[in-house]
Write an enzyme that holds these catalytic residues in place. Structure first.
Site, PDB file in Angstrom:
ATOM      1  N   ASP A   1      -9.067   1.304   4.395  1.00 35.22           N
ATOM      2  CA  ASP A   1      -9.890   2.211   5.207  1.00 35.22           C
ATOM      3  C   ASP A   1     -11.382   1.950   5.034  1.00 35.22           C
ATOM      4  OD1 ASP A   1      -7.514   3.568   5.964  1.00 35.22           O
ATOM      5  OD2 ASP A   1      -7.582   4.665   4.071  1.00 35.22           O
TER       6      ASP A   1
ATOM      7  N   GLY B   1     -13.205   0.453   7.061  1.00 41.09           N
ATOM      8  CA  GLY B   1     -13.858   0.305   8.367  1.00 41.09           C
ATOM      9  C   GLY B   1     -13.678  -1.123   8.872  1.00 41.09           C
ATOM     10  N   LYS B   2     -12.578  -1.760   8.429  1.00 38.97           N
ATOM     11  CA  LYS B   2     -12.330  -3.150   8.821  1.00 38.97           C
ATOM     12  C   LYS B   2     -12.188  -3.291  10.332  1.00 38.97           C
ATOM     13  CE  LYS B   2      -8.726  -3.509   6.130  1.00 38.97           C
ATOM     14  NZ  LYS B   2      -8.802  -2.239   5.405  1.00 38.97           N
TER      15      LYS B   2
ATOM     16  N   ASN C   1       1.837   0.265   8.544  1.00 36.82           N
ATOM     17  CA  ASN C   1       1.182   1.189   7.606  1.00 36.82           C
ATOM     18  C   ASN C   1      -0.330   1.174   7.851  1.00 36.82           C
ATOM     19  OD1 ASN C   1       1.122  -1.479   6.706  1.00 36.82           O
ATOM     20  ND2 ASN C   1       1.385  -1.015   4.556  1.00 36.82           N
TER      21      ASN C   1
ATOM     22  N   GLY D   1      -3.896   1.151  10.002  1.00 41.95           N
ATOM     23  CA  GLY D   1      -4.401   1.826  11.189  1.00 41.95           C
ATOM     24  C   GLY D   1      -5.845   1.418  11.374  1.00 41.95           C
ATOM     25  N   HIS D   2      -6.091   0.511  12.299  1.00 48.53           N
ATOM     26  CA  HIS D   2      -7.460   0.027  12.515  1.00 48.53           C
ATOM     27  C   HIS D   2      -8.067   0.725  13.723  1.00 48.53           C
ATOM     28  CE1 HIS D   2      -6.422  -3.852  10.114  1.00 48.53           C
ATOM     29  NE2 HIS D   2      -6.737  -2.837   9.347  1.00 48.53           N
TER      30      HIS D   2
ATOM     31  N   THR E   1       2.998   5.406   3.163  1.00 46.07           N
ATOM     32  CA  THR E   1       2.883   5.870   4.551  1.00 46.07           C
ATOM     33  C   THR E   1       4.270   6.158   5.148  1.00 46.07           C
ATOM     34  OG1 THR E   1       2.989   3.596   5.344  1.00 46.07           O
ATOM     35  CG2 THR E   1       0.781   4.492   4.930  1.00 46.07           C
TER      36      THR E   1
ATOM     37  N   ARG F   1      15.827 -11.972  -0.355  1.00 43.79           N
ATOM     38  CA  ARG F   1      16.463 -12.915   0.574  1.00 43.79           C
ATOM     39  C   ARG F   1      17.592 -12.287   1.377  1.00 43.79           C
ATOM     40  NH1 ARG F   1      16.825 -16.966  -4.312  1.00 43.79           N
ATOM     41  NH2 ARG F   1      17.338 -14.927  -5.171  1.00 43.79           N
TER      42      ARG F   1
ATOM     43  N   GLN G   1      -5.044  -2.975   4.761  1.00 43.17           N
ATOM     44  CA  GLN G   1      -5.173  -2.318   3.448  1.00 43.17           C
ATOM     45  C   GLN G   1      -6.414  -2.867   2.724  1.00 43.17           C
ATOM     46  OE1 GLN G   1      -1.655  -3.586   4.144  1.00 43.17           O
ATOM     47  NE2 GLN G   1      -1.632  -1.710   5.311  1.00 43.17           N
TER      48      GLN G   1
ATOM     49  N   THR H   1       0.260  -1.341  -2.118  1.00 38.04           N
ATOM     50  CA  THR H   1       1.190  -1.646  -1.047  1.00 38.04           C
ATOM     51  C   THR H   1       1.989  -2.881  -1.474  1.00 38.04           C
ATOM     52  OG1 THR H   1       1.433  -1.847   1.345  1.00 38.04           O
ATOM     53  CG2 THR H   1      -0.412  -3.080   0.355  1.00 38.04           C
TER      54      THR H   1
ATOM     55  N   ARG I   1      -3.500  11.942   6.809  1.00 28.61           N
ATOM     56  CA  ARG I   1      -3.737  12.584   5.503  1.00 28.61           C
ATOM     57  C   ARG I   1      -5.230  12.583   5.155  1.00 28.61           C
ATOM     58  NH1 ARG I   1       0.013   9.168   1.547  1.00 28.61           N
ATOM     59  NH2 ARG I   1      -0.695   7.507   2.922  1.00 28.61           N
TER      60      ARG I   1
ATOM     61  N   ARG J   1      -8.381  11.793   3.126  1.00 30.94           N
ATOM     62  CA  ARG J   1      -8.623  10.738   2.135  1.00 30.94           C
ATOM     63  C   ARG J   1      -9.363  11.312   0.935  1.00 30.94           C
ATOM     64  NH1 ARG J   1     -10.795   7.002   6.928  1.00 30.94           N
ATOM     65  NH2 ARG J   1      -8.799   6.301   7.730  1.00 30.94           N
TER      66      ARG J   1
ATOM     67  N   ASP K   1     -24.415   5.575   7.450  1.00 28.62           N
ATOM     68  CA  ASP K   1     -24.931   6.819   8.039  1.00 28.62           C
ATOM     69  C   ASP K   1     -24.327   8.069   7.406  1.00 28.62           C
ATOM     70  OD1 ASP K   1     -22.672   5.533   9.458  1.00 28.62           O
ATOM     71  OD2 ASP K   1     -22.590   7.478  10.492  1.00 28.62           O
TER      72      ASP K   1
HETATM   73  P1  IMP Z   1       2.790   1.695   1.847  1.00 26.96           P
HETATM   74  O1  IMP Z   1       1.979   0.521   2.225  1.00 26.96           O
HETATM   75  O2  IMP Z   1       3.151   2.581   3.006  1.00 26.96           O
HETATM   76  O3  IMP Z   1       3.978   1.332   1.010  1.00 26.96           O
HETATM   77  O4  IMP Z   1       1.871   2.630   0.896  1.00 26.96           O
HETATM   78  C1  IMP Z   1       1.462   2.197  -0.399  1.00 26.96           C
HETATM   79  C2  IMP Z   1       0.047   2.680  -0.694  1.00 26.96           C
HETATM   80  O5  IMP Z   1      -0.860   1.996   0.159  1.00 26.96           O
HETATM   81  C3  IMP Z   1      -0.190   4.161  -0.428  1.00 26.96           C
HETATM   82  O6  IMP Z   1      -1.139   4.628  -1.369  1.00 26.96           O
HETATM   83  C4  IMP Z   1      -0.779   4.197   0.960  1.00 26.96           C
HETATM   84  O7  IMP Z   1      -1.559   5.347   1.178  1.00 26.96           O
HETATM   85  C5  IMP Z   1      -1.627   2.943   0.918  1.00 26.96           C
HETATM   86  N1  IMP Z   1      -1.864   2.356   2.226  1.00 26.96           N
HETATM   87  C6  IMP Z   1      -1.005   1.650   2.992  1.00 26.96           C
HETATM   88  N2  IMP Z   1      -1.592   1.257   4.119  1.00 26.96           N
HETATM   89  C7  IMP Z   1      -2.849   1.680   4.073  1.00 26.96           C
HETATM   90  C8  IMP Z   1      -3.978   1.535   4.944  1.00 26.96           C
HETATM   91  O8  IMP Z   1      -3.927   0.903   6.014  1.00 26.96           O
HETATM   92  N3  IMP Z   1      -5.137   2.137   4.541  1.00 26.96           N
HETATM   93  C9  IMP Z   1      -5.236   2.782   3.362  1.00 26.96           C
HETATM   94  N4  IMP Z   1      -4.226   2.946   2.515  1.00 26.96           N
HETATM   95  C10 IMP Z   1      -3.042   2.383   2.870  1.00 26.96           C
END
Ligand code: IMP
Length: 423
Positions: free
Chosen positions: A13, A15-16, A38, A40-41, A129, A143, A223, A238, A302, A304, A332
Site C-alpha cells: 500500500d 501507492g505503487k 490480494n 489492490g492498485h 486477505t 507440485r 504487496q 504474503t 480494512r 490500515r 501531502d
Molecule cells: P495474503 O497475501 O492474503 O495471504 O495476506 C498475507 C498478509 O499480506 C496480510 O497481512 C495481508 O494484509 C497482507 N497483504 C496482502 N496483499 C496486500 C496488499 O496488496 N497490500 C497490503 N497488504 C497486503
C-alpha cells in the site's frame, strides 16, 4: 526506461498503483510477476478511479501490452470479472492483455482453506486477505497445483481437479464445512477457460522477444518488501517474492536484463493485517494519519495501521531489492503536522539496531529511535517542482532518502497523475 522493476519498500500500500501509472507512460509492456488478487492498485485518471487487482495498471494507457506473468496466482473468475469491469468502462482489454499459461490458479478450495487456516490460528492469525493466496502457492510448491493452461486441456484438468477436490474435502469435513462438488467447479472453470482463451499464452517467450527488441518493460510489484515470503516479517507475510528477484522468476526475464529498480515508499508507514510494526502509532496521531491519508485497504476495506516513517525498514528494502531510485508518495498527508518523526534505528534492550533484525521476537520488542523534524504546515498539493516545495519538506524528503540509501527521484503529492514531482 529499458527494464525497470517497481517494488514496494514497506508493508504494501505504498501507492505503487499511482507511480506505476505515471511510469507506464514510457513503457511498452507492464508486467505483474507475483501475488494475486490480494493486491489492490488504485489509479486515478481524471475524474475516474480504478482499483486493479490482477491486471497491470498499464491497461489504462491505450497501446500498452499488459502481462500477467507465471509467478502470479490467478483466480480466473476474479480475472474475468476484472476484464468485464474494465470493458464496461470502455477500457480496451483485447489484444493488449496476456496471461501466462503456466501461472497457477487460485481455486475455490484455496479460498476456504485460507479461511479455515486463519480461524485455526486464533489470535496468531496473519490477517490475510482471504483470497486463497497462501494455499494456492502451497499447492504450487507441493507440485499439486493447477495452472491456467490446464483449463485448455480438459482431461488433464479433470484428473488433477478430481484429486484436489477429494483431498480437500477430507479437510473440510474435519473442520465441519460442506464438501465441494467436483462437477460444479469443473464446469465453471472450463467455461471460464474458454472465455480466457484469447488471453492465455507463452508469456516467457513473448517477454524475452520484447527484451531482444529493446522494448521498455515495467515490472509491477504487488504487496511490499516486508511482506515478502523470504525477506518480510515471517510468518506475517504474503506467500510470494514481492521483492525485485521475484520479477525474474515470475516472468522469465533473466537478472542480467534488468536495468533499474524503483522503490516506492510512503512519507510515513502503514500496514494491514497482523505482525510487527515498530513505528505504529496507537494514539490520535495514528488515527489522524489514517483519516487524512484515507488509509483503508483497497481490497478488503480494512483500516490500515499507521505510523511514522521507518528508515530501518526502507534501508533494508533498498538493500535486498537493489533500489536505485525512490518514489515517495503521499507527502501531502503530512502537510499540516507541526512535528514529524522518522525512525532512524531500533533499540532492543541495550542493543541498537541499524538493520532489520531477522528474528521476529527481537523485532517485536524493538523500540524506534526517532529523529524529529519541524513540519512545513502548508499545502504541497499543487507544487510541480521540487524546488518549489517548502524548505522543511525538502529537508524531510532528502533525509528519508539519505537514510534509506537511494536517490530521490519522484515525489507524489496527490492521487492524480499531474500531482507528481520528478527530480
Ligand atoms: P495474503 O497475501 O492474503 O495471504 O495476506 C498475507 C498478509 O499480506 C496480510 O497481512 C495481508 O494484509 C497482507 N497483504 C496482502 N496483499 C496486500 C496488499 O496488496 N497490500 C497490503 N497488504 C497486503
Amino acid at each position: 526506461m529499458a527494464t525497470t522493476i517497481l517494488v514496494g519498500a514497506q508493508w504494501g500500500d505504498e501507492g505503487k498503483g499511482k507511480i506505476i501509472d505515471v511510469l507506464s507512460e514510457q513503457a511498452d509492456i507492464v508486467v505483474r510477476y507475483q501475488g494475486g488478487n490480494n493486491a489492490g492498485h488504485t489509479v486515478e485518471v481524471g475524474a475516474e478511479k480504478y482499483v486493479l487487482h490482477l491486471i497491470p495498471s498499464g491497461i489504462l494507457y491505450p497501446g500498452k501490452l499488459n502481462v500477467i506473468g507465471n509467478g502470479v496466482v490467478v483466480d480466473p473468475i476474479a480475472l474475468w470479472d476484472e476484464i468485464e469491469g474494465l470493458r464496461r468502462r470502455r477500457v480496451a482489454v483485447d489484444n493488449n492483455l496476456f496471461v501466462s499459461e503456466t501461472a497457477h490458479m487460485v481455486m475455490p478450495y484455496h479460498r476456504l482453506l485460507d479461511e479455515i487456516r486463519e480461524e485455526q490460528k486464533g489470535h496468531r492469525k496473519i490477517g490475510t486477505t482471504k483470497r486463497g493466496i497462501g494455499p494456492a502457492y502451497s499447492d504450487k510448491v507441493a507440485r499439486t497445483g493447477l495452472r491456467i493452461g490446464d483449463l485448455l486441456a480438459p482431461e488433464r484438468f479433470a484428473e488433477r481437479l478430481r484429486r484436489k477436490v477429494r483431498e480437500n474435502n477430507e479437510i473440510f469435513k474435519a473442520f465441519g464445512h460442506r464438501p465441494m462438488r467436483f462437477q460444479t467447479i469443473y464446469d465453471q472453470y472450463i467455461a471460464i477457460g474458454q472465455k480466457l482463451k484469447p488471453f492465455i499464452t507463452d508469456t516467457v517467450t513473448l517477454l524475452n522477444r520484447a527484451v531482444r527488441d529493446n522494448k521498455n518493460i515495467l515490472f509491477e510489484g504487488a504487496q511490499g518488501t516486508h511482506l515478502d515470503i523470504d525477506f518480510g516479517t515471517y510468518p506475517f507475510v504474503t506467500s510470494s517474492n514481492a521483492t525485485a528477484g521475484g520479477a525474474c522468476t515470475g516472468s522469465g526475464i533473466p537478472p542480467n536484463r534488468i536495468d533499474r529498480v524503483v522503490g516506492v515508499m510512503k512519507a510515513y508507514t502503514t500496514r494491514v493485517g497482523e505482525g510487527p510494526f515498530p513505528t505504529e502509532l496507537h494514539d490520535e496521531q495514528g488515527t489522524a494519519l489514517r483519516e487524512t491519508g484515507r488509509e483503508f485497504g483497497a481490497t478488503t476495506g480494512r483500516p490500515r495501521r499507521c505510523g511514522w516513517f521507518d528508515a530501518v525498514a526502507t534501508r533494508y528494502a533498498v538493500m535486498v531489492n537493489g533500489i536505485n531510485d525512490l518514489a515517495v508518495t503521499k507527502l501531502d498527508v503530512l502537510d499540516n503536522l507541526p512535528k514529524i518523526k522518522v525512525c532512524v534505528a531500533y533499540k532492543c534492550g541495550r542493543k541498537l539496531w541499524e538493520t532489520m533484525p531477522t528474528d521476529i521476537d527481537v523485532l517485536m520488542r524493538c523500540q524506534p529511535v526517532y529523529q524529529e523534524f519541524d513540519g512545513w504546515r502548508c499545502s504541497t498539493r499543487h507544487v510541480l517542482e521540487f524546488d518549489q516545495l517548502p524548505k522543511r519538506a525538502r529537508v524531510y524528503l532528502q533525509r528519508i532518502a539519505q537514510l534509506s540509501g537511494a536517490r530521490l527521484s519522484i515525489v507524489s503529492v496527490g492521487a492524480r497523475r499531474e500531482e507528481t514531482i520528478f527530480l
